[in-house]
Design a protein around this motif. Structure first.
Motif, PDB file in Angstrom:
ATOM      1  N   LEU A 257       1.087  -1.230  -0.146  1.00  0.00           N
ATOM      2  CA  LEU A 257      -0.051   0.073   0.045  1.00  0.00           C
ATOM      3  C   LEU A 257       0.831   0.857  -0.235  1.00  0.00           C
ATOM      4  O   LEU A 257       0.176   2.373  -1.026  1.00  0.00           O
ATOM      5  CB  LEU A 257      -0.766  -0.014   1.033  1.00  0.00           C
ATOM      6  CG  LEU A 257      -2.099   1.389   1.519  1.00  0.00           C
ATOM      7  CD1 LEU A 257      -2.574   1.168  -0.079  1.00  0.00           C
ATOM      8  CD2 LEU A 257      -3.173   0.945   2.337  1.00  0.00           C
ATOM      9  N   PRO A 258       1.921   1.369   0.325  1.00  0.00           N
ATOM     10  CA  PRO A 258       2.713   2.949   1.100  1.00  0.00           C
ATOM     11  C   PRO A 258       3.424   2.310  -0.686  1.00  0.00           C
ATOM     12  O   PRO A 258       3.271   4.750  -1.065  1.00  0.00           O
ATOM     13  CB  PRO A 258       3.764   2.434   2.024  1.00  0.00           C
ATOM     14  CG  PRO A 258       3.583   1.187   2.616  1.00  0.00           C
ATOM     15  CD  PRO A 258       2.174   0.479   2.308  1.00  0.00           C
ATOM     16  N   SER A 259       3.686   1.932  -1.575  1.00  0.00           N
ATOM     17  CA  SER A 259       4.444   1.891  -2.672  1.00  0.00           C
ATOM     18  C   SER A 259       2.778   2.742  -3.620  1.00  0.00           C
ATOM     19  O   SER A 259       3.082   3.479  -4.425  1.00  0.00           O
ATOM     20  CB  SER A 259       4.959   0.572  -3.288  1.00  0.00           C
ATOM     21  OG  SER A 259       5.534   0.390  -2.613  1.00  0.00           O
ATOM     22  N   ALA A 264       0.593   6.626  -6.762  1.00  0.00           N
ATOM     23  CA  ALA A 264      -0.664   7.633  -6.892  1.00  0.00           C
ATOM     24  C   ALA A 264      -0.426   9.190  -6.661  1.00  0.00           C
ATOM     25  O   ALA A 264      -0.705   9.901  -7.515  1.00  0.00           O
ATOM     26  CB  ALA A 264      -2.131   7.472  -6.356  1.00  0.00           C
ATOM     27  N   LEU A 265       0.226   9.397  -5.784  1.00  0.00           N
ATOM     28  CA  LEU A 265       1.048  11.072  -5.652  1.00  0.00           C
ATOM     29  C   LEU A 265       1.507  11.560  -6.864  1.00  0.00           C
ATOM     30  O   LEU A 265       1.935  12.057  -7.839  1.00  0.00           O
ATOM     31  CB  LEU A 265       1.445  10.968  -4.458  1.00  0.00           C
ATOM     32  CG  LEU A 265       2.043  12.315  -4.198  1.00  0.00           C
ATOM     33  CD1 LEU A 265       0.317  13.351  -4.029  1.00  0.00           C
ATOM     34  CD2 LEU A 265       2.851  12.372  -3.044  1.00  0.00           C
ATOM     35  N   TYR A 266       2.506  10.573  -7.335  1.00  0.00           N
ATOM     36  CA  TYR A 266       3.728  11.028  -8.317  1.00  0.00           C
ATOM     37  C   TYR A 266       2.756  11.551  -9.317  1.00  0.00           C
ATOM     38  O   TYR A 266       2.995  12.004 -10.796  1.00  0.00           O
ATOM     39  CB  TYR A 266       4.577   9.541  -9.092  1.00  0.00           C
ATOM     40  CG  TYR A 266       5.509   9.770 -10.099  1.00  0.00           C
ATOM     41  CD1 TYR A 266       7.000  10.436  -9.620  1.00  0.00           C
ATOM     42  CD2 TYR A 266       5.144   9.401 -11.137  1.00  0.00           C
ATOM     43  CE1 TYR A 266       7.812  10.895 -10.583  1.00  0.00           C
ATOM     44  CE2 TYR A 266       6.208  10.257 -11.773  1.00  0.00           C
ATOM     45  CZ  TYR A 266       7.281  10.711 -12.240  1.00  0.00           C
ATOM     46  OH  TYR A 266       8.121  10.824 -12.738  1.00  0.00           O
ATOM     47  N   HIS A 267       1.492  10.247 -10.021  1.00  0.00           N
ATOM     48  CA  HIS A 267       0.760  10.691 -11.293  1.00  0.00           C
ATOM     49  C   HIS A 267      -0.188  11.609 -11.240  1.00  0.00           C
ATOM     50  O   HIS A 267      -0.879  11.523 -11.755  1.00  0.00           O
ATOM     51  CB  HIS A 267       0.496   9.071 -11.795  1.00  0.00           C
ATOM     52  CG  HIS A 267       1.530   8.417 -12.423  1.00  0.00           C
ATOM     53  ND1 HIS A 267       2.242   8.468 -13.282  1.00  0.00           N
ATOM     54  CD2 HIS A 267       2.340   7.149 -11.794  1.00  0.00           C
ATOM     55  CE1 HIS A 267       3.468   7.690 -13.658  1.00  0.00           C
ATOM     56  NE2 HIS A 267       3.132   7.423 -12.517  1.00  0.00           N
ATOM     57  N   GLY A 268      -0.153  12.680  -9.850  1.00  0.00           N
ATOM     58  CA  GLY A 268      -1.257  13.145 -10.167  1.00  0.00           C
ATOM     59  C   GLY A 268      -2.938  12.529  -9.903  1.00  0.00           C
ATOM     60  O   GLY A 268      -3.408  12.993 -10.064  1.00  0.00           O
ATOM     61  N   LYS A 269      -3.229  11.045  -8.740  1.00  0.00           N
ATOM     62  CA  LYS A 269      -4.014  10.625  -8.827  1.00  0.00           C
ATOM     63  C   LYS A 269      -4.519  10.816  -7.361  1.00  0.00           C
ATOM     64  O   LYS A 269      -5.098  10.334  -6.149  1.00  0.00           O
ATOM     65  CB  LYS A 269      -4.609   9.387  -9.250  1.00  0.00           C
ATOM     66  CG  LYS A 269      -4.201   8.954 -10.596  1.00  0.00           C
ATOM     67  CD  LYS A 269      -5.296   9.639 -11.338  1.00  0.00           C
ATOM     68  CE  LYS A 269      -5.417   8.902 -12.437  1.00  0.00           C
ATOM     69  NZ  LYS A 269      -7.185   8.901 -13.133  1.00  0.00           N
ATOM     70  N   ALA A 270      -3.244  11.404  -6.029  1.00  0.00           N
ATOM     71  CA  ALA A 270      -3.377  11.689  -4.933  1.00  0.00           C
ATOM     72  C   ALA A 270      -3.204  13.220  -4.721  1.00  0.00           C
ATOM     73  O   ALA A 270      -2.181  13.385  -5.714  1.00  0.00           O
ATOM     74  CB  ALA A 270      -2.969  10.287  -3.948  1.00  0.00           C
ATOM     75  N   GLN A 444      16.375   1.757  -0.515  1.00  0.00           N
ATOM     76  CA  GLN A 444      15.006   2.153  -0.936  1.00  0.00           C
ATOM     77  C   GLN A 444      14.560   2.266  -2.094  1.00  0.00           C
ATOM     78  O   GLN A 444      14.242   4.151  -1.616  1.00  0.00           O
ATOM     79  CB  GLN A 444      13.880   1.388   0.496  1.00  0.00           C
ATOM     80  CG  GLN A 444      14.806   0.325   0.513  1.00  0.00           C
ATOM     81  CD  GLN A 444      14.178  -0.909   0.558  1.00  0.00           C
ATOM     82  OE1 GLN A 444      15.348  -2.285  -0.141  1.00  0.00           O
ATOM     83  NE2 GLN A 444      13.462  -1.848  -0.903  1.00  0.00           N
ATOM     84  N   GLY A 445      13.723   2.360  -3.266  1.00  0.00           N
ATOM     85  CA  GLY A 445      12.805   3.790  -3.951  1.00  0.00           C
ATOM     86  C   GLY A 445      11.190   3.575  -3.509  1.00  0.00           C
ATOM     87  O   GLY A 445      10.380   2.284  -3.103  1.00  0.00           O
ATOM     88  N   TYR A 446      11.414   4.969  -3.723  1.00  0.00           N
ATOM     89  CA  TYR A 446       9.996   4.569  -3.598  1.00  0.00           C
ATOM     90  C   TYR A 446       8.276   4.563  -4.553  1.00  0.00           C
ATOM     91  O   TYR A 446       7.709   3.761  -3.871  1.00  0.00           O
ATOM     92  CB  TYR A 446       9.020   6.178  -3.115  1.00  0.00           C
ATOM     93  CG  TYR A 446       9.616   6.994  -1.977  1.00  0.00           C
ATOM     94  CD1 TYR A 446       9.289   6.945  -0.632  1.00  0.00           C
ATOM     95  CD2 TYR A 446      10.437   8.181  -2.217  1.00  0.00           C
ATOM     96  CE1 TYR A 446       9.220   6.827   0.669  1.00  0.00           C
ATOM     97  CE2 TYR A 446      10.728   8.769  -0.844  1.00  0.00           C
ATOM     98  CZ  TYR A 446      10.476   8.171   0.409  1.00  0.00           C
ATOM     99  OH  TYR A 446      11.041   8.703   1.468  1.00  0.00           O
ATOM    100  N   TYR A 447       9.337   3.881  -5.321  1.00  0.00           N
ATOM    101  CA  TYR A 447       8.274   3.714  -6.354  1.00  0.00           C
ATOM    102  C   TYR A 447       8.751   1.873  -7.163  1.00  0.00           C
ATOM    103  O   TYR A 447       8.432   1.671  -8.711  1.00  0.00           O
ATOM    104  CB  TYR A 447       8.683   4.779  -7.878  1.00  0.00           C
ATOM    105  CG  TYR A 447       8.093   5.866  -7.081  1.00  0.00           C
ATOM    106  CD1 TYR A 447       6.936   6.501  -7.141  1.00  0.00           C
ATOM    107  CD2 TYR A 447       9.826   7.111  -7.055  1.00  0.00           C
ATOM    108  CE1 TYR A 447       6.618   7.925  -6.528  1.00  0.00           C
ATOM    109  CE2 TYR A 447       8.755   8.853  -6.750  1.00  0.00           C
ATOM    110  CZ  TYR A 447       7.544   9.179  -6.837  1.00  0.00           C
ATOM    111  OH  TYR A 447       7.647   9.520  -6.222  1.00  0.00           O
ATOM    112  N   ASP A 448       9.306   0.904  -6.187  1.00  0.00           N
ATOM    113  CA  ASP A 448       9.796  -0.264  -6.544  1.00  0.00           C
ATOM    114  C   ASP A 448       8.528  -0.846  -6.067  1.00  0.00           C
ATOM    115  O   ASP A 448       7.941  -0.968  -5.418  1.00  0.00           O
ATOM    116  CB  ASP A 448      10.700  -0.655  -5.641  1.00  0.00           C
ATOM    117  CG  ASP A 448      11.518  -1.984  -6.153  1.00  0.00           C
ATOM    118  OD1 ASP A 448      10.611  -2.268  -6.982  1.00  0.00           O
ATOM    119  OD2 ASP A 448      12.572  -2.255  -5.447  1.00  0.00           O
TER     120      ASP A 448
END
Length: 502
Positions: A257-259, A264-270, A444-448
């Motif tokens: 869920l945190p990923s 979602a935040l990166y792609h403008g969905k949050a 760690q990468g956030y988007y992995d």
């Protein structure tokens, strides 16, 4: 890299193989596995170079070579290919770091030509495709050669490494078997280079972190031990049971869920003030209300279900209707397809900043992983040109960047229960308890989604693992965080500080 078969080149770590019949093998199979003769000399190339790393001008020797692993009777069973970069003049008290990638069918090309080697391939940093050749191969000032000598290792079946003579390569394809072969190689390297009293580090990425834990156990878990100063875990996967995307396993939804929130935040969905703040909020929700709801199963009440569904929609960017249809349990592969369906795009598994377009927009899973086909051509071209031309290593073999090492033996040899729940994190816990000088770096990468950051935190926070010598660092990209220029600089700085702080 350890999940779904559709993205097969990135998902070899789930290949558990097929059961075979015990007995004589057919002649055709013997013929197929017959490797190069074991009585030839190892192939070696030695070259000398200079470069600027960490702001220091350094002379170094590069040794690209095969090392033969031998049976007790002296028979050569496998040739392990490695590239060593050693600063001149040589210092027996200087740190040395042994590095490998994952798969488990991956060569060390990614860390070698992307992160820590003296030369790297310069592919786009913004999550776009690497296109067609030529690809720039440039000096890498972020190499760690200013603080440590470097040894990049290709396990059997990857890179140029292979079984010899009548040896079956499957003898090396398993968690423990693979670790034993790498530990044997490290001992031989220390012998040949006079480095037994040097500070020593292991570094692995993806399944390479699994390998790091297993090799650590082989080096420090017996009386004839090789003590280490540090282990560098990049994109960590240690607890395969908790992270298994299989029906009935609720922990995988908690850990992913945190990923999903970061993506979602990166792609403008949050919306949120920062990715750090949003993922911290997602961590608390995941381990609290979300886990509480999932563990109730079908006993979950309507009011609690509605509250959790509403918050889940806020974190994931998915509609409440879709989340209800998924019973509040969205697998990563569905998330890759659903998040940007309204834009006709899929997102990457290794790095969810990447987007791709499928054959059509109707399916529930992507056709492929845009974050892998967006980088693989550049790395393949770069490693071959570097090894064959710059380092002068001559061979007719193809360099295996990602290959098939199946079936892979996932058993740890401790009985049914331990083998059913694959978790190598206890190896790290034991080593930390028994070696007061050992420290662990976790990047760690956030988007992995291949190795989610919350899963790494979970696996290393279990009972029996001292917490005071584990150091976490996070990056604004995915599985191979070094493909993003800012994160490669940050990763290099963080690992350099980790080694210096011994």
């Amino acid at each position: 890299m350890f999940k779904r078969s559709l993205i097969a080149l990135c998902a070899l770590a789930l290949a558990t193989g097929l059961a075979g019949t015990v007995g004589a093998q057919p002649a055709a199979e013997k013929s197929e596995r017959k490797g190069p003769p074991a009585d030839r000399a190892p192939n070696v190339s030695v070259t000398r170079h200079t470069g600027t790393f960490g702001g220091q001008r350094i002379s170094y020797t590069a040794t690209a070579r095969e090392t033969f692993l031998r049976a007790e009777d002296g028979t050569a069973r496998a040739a392990i290919f490695s590239v060593s970069y050693v600063r001149e003049p040589r210092d027996p008290n200087r740190p040395v770091t042994f590095l490998f990638n994952g798969g488990p069918g991956s060569g060390s090309v990614w860390l070698h030509m992307g992160a820590f080697g003296p030369r790297r391939v310069a592919i786009p940093s913004d999550g776009t495709d690497d296109g067609a050749p030529p690809y720039p191969i440039v000096d890498n000032p972020d190499s760690l050669l200013d603080v440590t000598d470097l040894v990049f290792i290709d396990p059997v079946g990857t890179g140029f490494s292979h079984a010899l003579g009548e040896t079956n390569p499957r003898d090396f394809w398993g968690v423990t078997q693979d670790a034993q072969s790498i530990a044997q190689f490290i001992r031989l390297w220390l012998n040949e280079n006079g480095r037994w009293n040097s500070p020593k580090y292991l570094g692995g990425e993806s399944y390479g972190t699994t390998r790091s834990a297993a090799v650590l156990n082989q080096l420090e878990g017996a009386y004839n031990d090789v003590a280490l100063n540090g282990v560098i875990l990049i994109s960590t996967v240690l607890d395969f049971g908790a992270g298994a995307d299989t029906p009935g396993n609720e922990m995988t939804h908690v850990l992913n869920l945190p990923s999903m929130a970061a993506t979602a935040l990166y792609h403008g969905k949050a919306t949120a003030p920062s990715v750090e703040a949003f993922v911290e909020e997602a961590r608390r929700f995941a381990i609290g209300p979300y886990a509480h709801a999932l563990l109730q199963g079908q006993a979950l009440g309507a009011e609690e279900r509605a509250n959790v569904r509403r918050e889940l929609a806020r974190f994931t960017g998915l509609s409440e209707q879709y989340l209800e249809q998924a019973d509040l349990r969205v697998t990563p592969s569905r998330f890759y397809k659903e998040l940007l369906r309204d834009r006709g795009l899929t997102i990457g598994r290794l790095d969810s900043r990447y987007t791709g377009r499928d054959y059509d927009n109707a399916g529930e899973e992507p056709d492929n992983d845009p974050s892998f086909f967006g980088i693989d051509a550049g790395y393949t071209a770069a490693v071959n040109q570097h090894l064959r031309d710059t380092l002068g290593f001559r061979t007719d073999r193809s360099y295996v960047t990602i290959g098939s090492v199946q079936p892979w033996d996932w058993r740890l040899g401790q009985g049914r229960d331990s083998d059913a729940y694959l978790n190598v994190a206890p190896y790290i816990g034991r080593a930390l308890r028994e070696n007061s000088g050992l420290r662990i770096f976790v990047g760690q990468g956030y988007y992995d989604f291949a190795t989610p950051f919350f899963a790494a935190e979970y696996s290393l926070s279990r009972t029996g693992i001292p917490q005071d010598r584990i150091h976490y660092r996070y990056y604004g990209s995915g599985h191979m965080m070094y493909v993003r220029d800012d994160d490669r600089v940050a990763l290099s700085r963080d690992v350099r500080e980790f080694i210096r702080a011994r």
